[in-house]
Scaffold this active site. Structure first.
Site, short mmCIF file in Angstrom:
data_model
loop_
_atom_site.label_atom_id
_atom_site.label_comp_id
_atom_site.label_asym_id
_atom_site.label_seq_id
_atom_site.Cartn_x
_atom_site.Cartn_y
_atom_site.Cartn_z
CB THR A 109 84.86 3.11 -25.16
OG1 THR A 109 85.61 2.94 -23.98
CG2 THR A 109 83.72 2.13 -25.20
CG HIS A 121 88.02 -0.43 -28.54
ND1 HIS A 121 89.18 -0.76 -29.21
CD2 HIS A 121 88.38 -0.21 -27.26
CE1 HIS A 121 90.19 -0.75 -28.37
NE2 HIS A 121 89.74 -0.41 -27.17
CG HIS A 175 81.37 7.43 -22.95
ND1 HIS A 175 81.79 6.76 -24.06
CD2 HIS A 175 82.45 7.52 -22.14
CE1 HIS A 175 83.06 6.44 -23.93
NE2 HIS A 175 83.49 6.90 -22.78
CD GLU A 176 85.95 10.24 -22.66
OE1 GLU A 176 86.59 11.19 -23.17
OE2 GLU A 176 86.46 9.13 -22.43
CB CYS A 200 74.97 -6.14 -6.21
SG CYS A 200 76.37 -5.11 -6.72
CB CYS A 258 76.52 -1.64 -4.64
SG CYS A 258 76.36 -1.33 -6.41
CB CYS A 296 77.59 -2.36 -9.85
SG CYS A 296 75.87 -2.88 -9.80
CB ILE A 303 93.88 6.56 -20.88
CG1 ILE A 303 92.39 6.59 -21.27
CG2 ILE A 303 94.04 6.02 -19.46
CD1 ILE A 303 91.47 7.31 -20.31
CG LEU A 338 89.02 -2.50 -22.70
CD1 LEU A 338 87.70 -2.15 -23.39
CD2 LEU A 338 88.83 -3.65 -21.74
CB ILE A 354 92.39 0.79 -13.83
CG1 ILE A 354 93.49 0.75 -12.78
CG2 ILE A 354 91.66 2.13 -13.79
CD1 ILE A 354 93.12 1.37 -11.45
#
Ligand SMILES: [Zn+2]
Ligand SMILES: [Zn+2]
Length: 354
Positions: free
Chosen positions: A48, A51, A71-72, A104, A107, A115, A183, A273, A296
């Site tokens: 990500t 990208h 974010h990791e 929602c 969830c 979500c 991944i 993606l 996934i």
């Protein structure tokens, strides 16, 4: 409260264009009641992030610069807001990067990862390519104190590999993994650790194929070779193909070859993606051979984190191999170059390795 008069370094996507990244400084602010201040120990570069740095069509549609990258991560809790009770200073933490609304229909159906009001870490402007991050406490998971940050900061992407392998249900059969980027490699390691009978790996890079072999892939295929399709077709001719495939490439040719390599009634899981729309022969494969095709996206929030923790001891030797490069934060350009090269495994920033 911690005082940092000069602020702390943080890597920002500053402009909506390829590149457009700079190391900035951010001031600490006081914590909201549900927030936690984390000193980042390590952070890993994800597809990500690449990208976003390359600014492809998907990134341009999904993000508005300026915002903080990364974010990791794993780190140590320094401070917490006054409504945070289950996480305390000194805890080792990593983030589950999907933040569901909790009320929602998705969830309610135990599908918080899709979500309807989902928020994701990388769009919260928290930033893990930084010395500190202020993170909503709901996203943080406390990890065993003796788990090294090198492995702790892989929990999020590793969870995708673990979940993809579980949901492929190929355990006693044959699993094709298309793409041996991080991944793909993490999925191969998870497949090996859970006893998949035979793992077939494809990638254009021979370095990555060798890496895949060293962590458990049994058969290696370079899709650029003339007979690559015949090699794939020759896998289990009596069964009509492999039991399941996981695509991590997001590449049209890769997804098409995975689809044609799966046996009738088998499963194709898409974890990479694509850059934009792609064409596939749905009549021939999905309809006439009844292949189940499914995306996934992240981890199953109630189960995958614990599944991954349980598997970790068996995965450590593979994770050591998968982390191929480590950089200090200020060498981010070199880190992104090697991560984009198609030759590396997981690339990490070592920020405060304590
Ligand atoms: Zn990621
Ligand atoms: Zn929800």
């Amino acid at each position: 409260m911690l005082s940092l008069p000069m602020g702390y370094p943080i890597l920002m996507k500053e402009r909506p264009m390829p590149g457009g990244v700079a190391l900035a400084r951010r001031q600490l602010r006081s914590l909201a009641a549900n927030e936690v201040l984390v000193r980042i120990s390590r952070a890993a570069i994800c597809g990500t992030d690449l990208h976003i740095i390359g600014w492809n069509a998907w990134a341009a549609k999904s993000y508005k610069p300026p915002f903080a990258l990364g974010h990791e991560f794993s780190g140590i809790v320094i401070d917490r807001g006054n409504e945070v009770h289950d996480i305390k200073p000194g805890d080792k933490v990593a983030a589950e990067t999907h933040l569901p609304c909790g009320h929602c229909s998705q969830c309610a159906a135990d599908r918080g990862h899709t979500c309807l009001n989902l928020r994701v870490f990388s769009r919260l402007d928290c930033g893990a390519f930084a010395e500190y991050a202020i993170v909503p406490s709901e996203l943080l998971r406390v990890l065993p104190a003796d788990l090294h940050h090198k492995y702790a900061c892989l929990m999020e992407p590793l969870g995708i590999g673990v979940r993809a392998v579980r949901e492929s249900q190929a355990r006693s059969g044959q699993l094709l993994v298309v793409g041996c980027g991080p991944i793909g490699l993490l999925a191969i390691a998870a497949a090996k650790a859970t006893g998949t009978t035979r793992i077939i790996a494809t990638d254009l890079s021979h370095d990555r194929l060798r890496l895949a072999q060293s962590i458990g892939a049994d058969t290696l295929i370079d899709p650029s070779e003339d007979d690559a399709n015949e090699q794939l077709m020759s896998l289990r001719p009596n069964a009509g193909g492999v039991d399941a495939a996981i695509d991590t490439s997001g590449n049209q040719a890769g997804i098409a070859s995975a689809l044609s390599a799966v046996r009738p009634g088998g499963t194709l899981l898409l974890a990479g993606l694509p850059n934009g729309d792609i064409g596939l022969d749905l009549s021939r494969h999905v309809i006439l051979r009844e292949i189940a095709v499914r995306g996934i996206y992240g981890r199953h929030l109630r189960t995958t984190w614990q599944d991954t923790i349980d598997l970790l001891p068996a995965l450590i030797p593979a994770l050591d191999r998968i982390v191929t490069h480590e950089f200090p934060l200020h060498e981010y350009e070199a880190a992104f170059d090697i991560a984009t090269s198609g030759q590396a495994g997981k690339v990490q920033f070592v920020i405060n390795d304590d």
